[in-house]
Motif scaffolding. Structure first.
Motif, short mmCIF file in Angstrom:
data_model
loop_
_atom_site.label_atom_id
_atom_site.label_comp_id
_atom_site.label_asym_id
_atom_site.label_seq_id
_atom_site.Cartn_x
_atom_site.Cartn_y
_atom_site.Cartn_z
N PHE A 6 34.31 -29.86 58.63
CA PHE A 6 35.70 -30.30 58.73
C PHE A 6 36.65 -29.16 59.06
O PHE A 6 36.51 -28.04 58.55
CB PHE A 6 36.11 -30.92 57.39
CG PHE A 6 37.56 -31.31 57.28
CD1 PHE A 6 38.02 -32.49 57.83
CD2 PHE A 6 38.46 -30.49 56.61
CE1 PHE A 6 39.36 -32.86 57.72
CE2 PHE A 6 39.79 -30.84 56.49
CZ PHE A 6 40.24 -32.03 57.05
N LYS A 16 37.40 -37.79 57.53
CA LYS A 16 37.77 -37.67 56.12
C LYS A 16 38.46 -38.94 55.62
O LYS A 16 38.20 -39.41 54.50
CB LYS A 16 38.67 -36.45 55.92
CG LYS A 16 38.91 -36.09 54.45
CD LYS A 16 39.68 -34.80 54.32
CE LYS A 16 39.74 -34.39 52.84
NZ LYS A 16 41.04 -33.87 52.46
N GLU A 20 37.28 -41.40 52.51
CA GLU A 20 38.16 -41.73 51.39
C GLU A 20 38.35 -43.24 51.27
O GLU A 20 38.36 -43.79 50.17
CB GLU A 20 39.51 -41.02 51.56
CG GLU A 20 39.46 -39.52 51.33
CD GLU A 20 39.19 -39.16 49.87
OE1 GLU A 20 39.34 -40.03 48.99
OE2 GLU A 20 38.82 -38.00 49.61
N VAL A 28 33.08 -31.41 51.49
CA VAL A 28 33.67 -30.81 52.68
C VAL A 28 33.02 -29.46 52.93
O VAL A 28 32.93 -28.62 52.02
CB VAL A 28 35.19 -30.64 52.51
CG1 VAL A 28 35.78 -29.84 53.67
CG2 VAL A 28 35.86 -32.01 52.42
N THR A 201 43.59 -38.09 51.60
CA THR A 201 43.10 -37.38 52.79
C THR A 201 44.02 -36.25 53.18
O THR A 201 43.57 -35.15 53.53
CB THR A 201 42.95 -38.36 53.96
OG1 THR A 201 41.96 -39.35 53.63
CG2 THR A 201 42.52 -37.64 55.24
#
Length: 230
Positions: A6, A16, A20, A28, A201
């Protein structure tokens, strides 16, 4: 467990945001693009295009070896099929979601990315490019505004189409766009922004389209040039 490679770009935030929304367990794995970590051999083994996001699903449906995947659209589709949600099973609804997912991948993302680059990161102003990409991004915003005129979400029900598009509307100011010009898009955007998964997020996430401090020529070369690959 899913490993999410990420950085806080719109494409990274798409993956992401899905995780979520789906409440899938993930960790991550930060990739510093300005430091060239996207060219590390270990990352290239997962994402040969040296782009984020990428994932490794250590618990694929049916078991077996972990699934490695790059390209944000492919990731959203894979994960939606993994959980059996956020894309309809019925053929018409599925087709509707897929066409808007591919619209984002082929149109909104590339064009908005270009104007974001020329407005924020380019070392000099290029009026033709700024005008060209501002106009095309406005056209695409208009397409989305029209689609949302009679529905709460892009494909009717909340889906990966919304997850794909939202992070590309977040930097609308960097795109030279005023959401007040697109009332249906603005209503959808404001609704998306208040979802609990969206708030999680974007918590403590860098705004990569904020007015940039000066970046070094080496950082510019790594981000936008040939990078470290021979």
């Amino acid at each position: 467990m899913i490993d999410l490679y990420f950085a806080a770009t719109p494409n990274g935030l798409k993956a992401k945001l899905f995780l979520e929304e789906a409440q899938l367990p993930y960790r991550v794995m930060p990739i510093s693009l300005s430091k060239g970590e996207q060219f590390d051999p270990a990352f290239l083994a997962i994402s040969p295009n040296n782009k984020i996001p990428a994932i490794v699903d250590h618990d694929p449906v049916g078991g077996g070896e972990p699934v490695k995947l790059f390209e944000s659209g492919a990731i959203l589709l894979y994960l939606a099929e993994k959980i059996g949600r956020l894309i309809p099973k019925e053929i018409h609804g599925r087709a509707e979601v897929l066409q808007w997912l591919f619209w984002q991948m082929a149109g909104l993302g590339p064009m908005a990315g270009q104007i974001g680059h020329f407005n924020v990161y380019a070392p000099e102003k290029v009026p033709y490019a700024i005008d060209r990409y501002t106009r095309e991004t406005a056209r695409l915003y208009g397409v989305l505004d029209h689609q949302l005129a009679d529905r709460a979400f892009i494909a009717g029900e909340f889906s990966i189409a919304d997850i794909a598009c939202y992070p590309w509307i977040v930097p609308h100011e960097a795109h030279g766009q005023n959401l007040d010009t697109f009332p249906h898009l603005k209503r959808w955007f404001d609704s998306m922004a208040t979802r609990p998964a969206t708030l999680r997020t974007y918590q403590d996430v860098e705004n990569v389209y904020a007015p940039k401090h000066a970046i070094s020529e080496e950082e510019r070369r790594v981000l936008f040039g040939a990078g470290k690959r021979a």
